[in-house]
Design an enzyme around this catalytic site. Structure first.
Site, PDB file in Angstrom:
ATOM      1  N   ASP A  78       0.829  -1.212   0.000  1.00 39.64           N
ATOM      2  CA  ASP A  78       0.000   0.000   0.000  1.00 39.64           C
ATOM      3  C   ASP A  78       0.860   1.258   0.000  1.00 39.64           C
ATOM      4  OD1 ASP A  78       0.998  -0.239   2.581  1.00 39.64           O
ATOM      5  OD2 ASP A  78      -0.921  -0.774   3.456  1.00 39.64           O
ATOM      6  N   HIS A 148      -7.070  -3.652  10.768  1.00 39.84           N
ATOM      7  CA  HIS A 148      -6.876  -3.496   9.322  1.00 39.84           C
ATOM      8  C   HIS A 148      -5.671  -4.305   8.851  1.00 39.84           C
ATOM      9  CE1 HIS A 148      -4.193   0.356   9.850  1.00 39.84           C
ATOM     10  NE2 HIS A 148      -3.403  -0.632   9.457  1.00 39.84           N
TER      11      HIS A 148
HETATM   12  C1  GLP Z   1      -0.101   0.651   8.311  1.00 37.92           C
HETATM   13  C2  GLP Z   1       0.065  -0.245   7.106  1.00 37.92           C
HETATM   14  C3  GLP Z   1      -0.138  -1.688   7.435  1.00 37.92           C
HETATM   15  C4  GLP Z   1       0.637  -2.048   8.668  1.00 37.92           C
HETATM   16  C5  GLP Z   1       0.133  -1.249   9.812  1.00 37.92           C
HETATM   17  C6  GLP Z   1       0.820  -1.574  11.111  1.00 37.92           C
HETATM   18  O1  GLP Z   1      -1.392   1.023   8.503  1.00 37.92           O
HETATM   19  N1  GLP Z   1      -0.800   0.076   6.043  1.00 37.92           N
HETATM   20  O2  GLP Z   1       0.253  -2.486   6.337  1.00 37.92           O
HETATM   21  O3  GLP Z   1       0.443  -3.412   8.935  1.00 37.92           O
HETATM   22  O4  GLP Z   1       0.339   0.098   9.516  1.00 37.92           O
HETATM   23  O5  GLP Z   1       1.936  -0.766  11.282  1.00 37.92           O
HETATM   24  P1  GLP Z   1       3.008  -0.957  12.394  1.00 37.92           P
HETATM   25  O6  GLP Z   1       3.828  -2.129  12.003  1.00 37.92           O
HETATM   26  O7  GLP Z   1       3.799   0.315  12.388  1.00 37.92           O
HETATM   27  O8  GLP Z   1       2.280  -1.181  13.661  1.00 37.92           O
END
Ligand code: GLP
Length: 260
Positions: A78, A148
């Site tokens: 993304d 999500h």
């Molecule tokens: C964002 C990304 C996701 C990711 C999520 C968690 O929203 N789009 O793909 O899994 O953050 O992020 P983090 O690993 O910083 O907790």
């Protein structure tokens, strides 16, 4: 009634323990596909802090010559709307900072960035490129605290491919530090749940207490768009790596015998 596959869950002693397992996953795919002369496997990366240590280790493997980036094709899940690879705050920019080898892959055309402007034709063309590359063999995945995956926020359809989406307020809040002094974007381009489920194998990581409730909903709640990550229970080849804090709200049965 839809028969649901059992998701493999491993609770690690700590998040650090995931790095070697993730590298093993990647190397196994590279070797499996290289050995029979088939096309280079397509591997899709997730961004976010969960994968920082992995990307640093991946870069060390590439720089040390233990892993050849010519042996696979990369892509990612993304991108914030309008964020070209060079723009700070964006996902590809973050990937390059953490794993400079990705910059070289991008320059050679062996890293396929998500079309960040979200034009419909460019998204379908991206899907066709992924299909021509043999489809995603290995998908790394994180999870948001609202359940999500990629930027499929609660309520997202399970039937969509790459699309433009609005970010939930909690997601924007969590991304604030990337965009200071600006406000986080409201829109992003994301692989849909359907695109994610098309991958041959999926490895999801979640670490820390802030992910515990999302992990519980993903593994033990209803399979429903209310928790987009729950869609993974419809896939037959998923591994979930957790630390004890992220696993703390699970039924002990869910992870019995799975600690390491
Ligand atoms: C964002 C990304 C996701 C990711 C999520 C968690 O929203 N789009 O793909 O899994 O953050 O992020 P983090 O690993 O910083 O907790």
């Amino acid at each position: 009634m839809v028969q649901q596959a059992k998701t493999e869950v491993k609770v690690l002693a700590g998040a650090d323990g995931a790095v070697a397992l993730l590298l093993d996953e990647l190397c196994a795919v590279v070797q499996a596909n290289g050995s029979d002369g088939a096309q280079r496997p397509l591997i899709s990366f997730a961004t976010g802090d969960t994968f920082t240590a992995f990307f640093r280790a991946l870069d060390a493997e590439m720089q040390g010559g233990r892993l050849n980036s010519n042996e696979f094709i990369g892509t990612h899940l993304d991108e914030y709307m309008g964020f070209e690879p060079k723009r700070a705050g964006g996902m590809v920019h973050e990937l390059i900072l953490r794993c400079p080898g990705v910059r070289e892959m991008l320059a050679r055309g062996s890293f396929l960035p998500v079309p960040c402007h979200g034009a419909e034709g460019s998204l379908r063309a991206h899907e066709e490129r992924l299909a021509r590359a043999g489809g995603i063999k290995l998908q790394f995945l994180g999870i948001g605290r609202n359940g999500h995956v990629a930027f499929n926020e609660p309520g997202a359809s399970f039937d969509e491919g790459y699309h433009v989406t609005m970010l939930a307020e909690s997601t924007r809040e969590d991304s604030k530090s990337r965009f200071v002094p600006d406000n986080p974007p409201r829109r992003a381009v994301t692989a849909g749940v359907k695109s994610i489920l098309d991958a041959e194998r999926i490895v999801l990581c979640a670490f820390g207490p802030g992910k515990a409730e999302a992990v519980r909903s993903m593994l033990e709640g209803d399979v429903s768009p209310n928790c987009p990550a729950s869609a993974l229970r419809r896939h037959k080849n998923v591994l979930v790596l957790l630390d004890p804090a992220a696993a703390s709200r699970l039924d002990s049965d869910a992870t019995a015998g799975a600690s390491c």
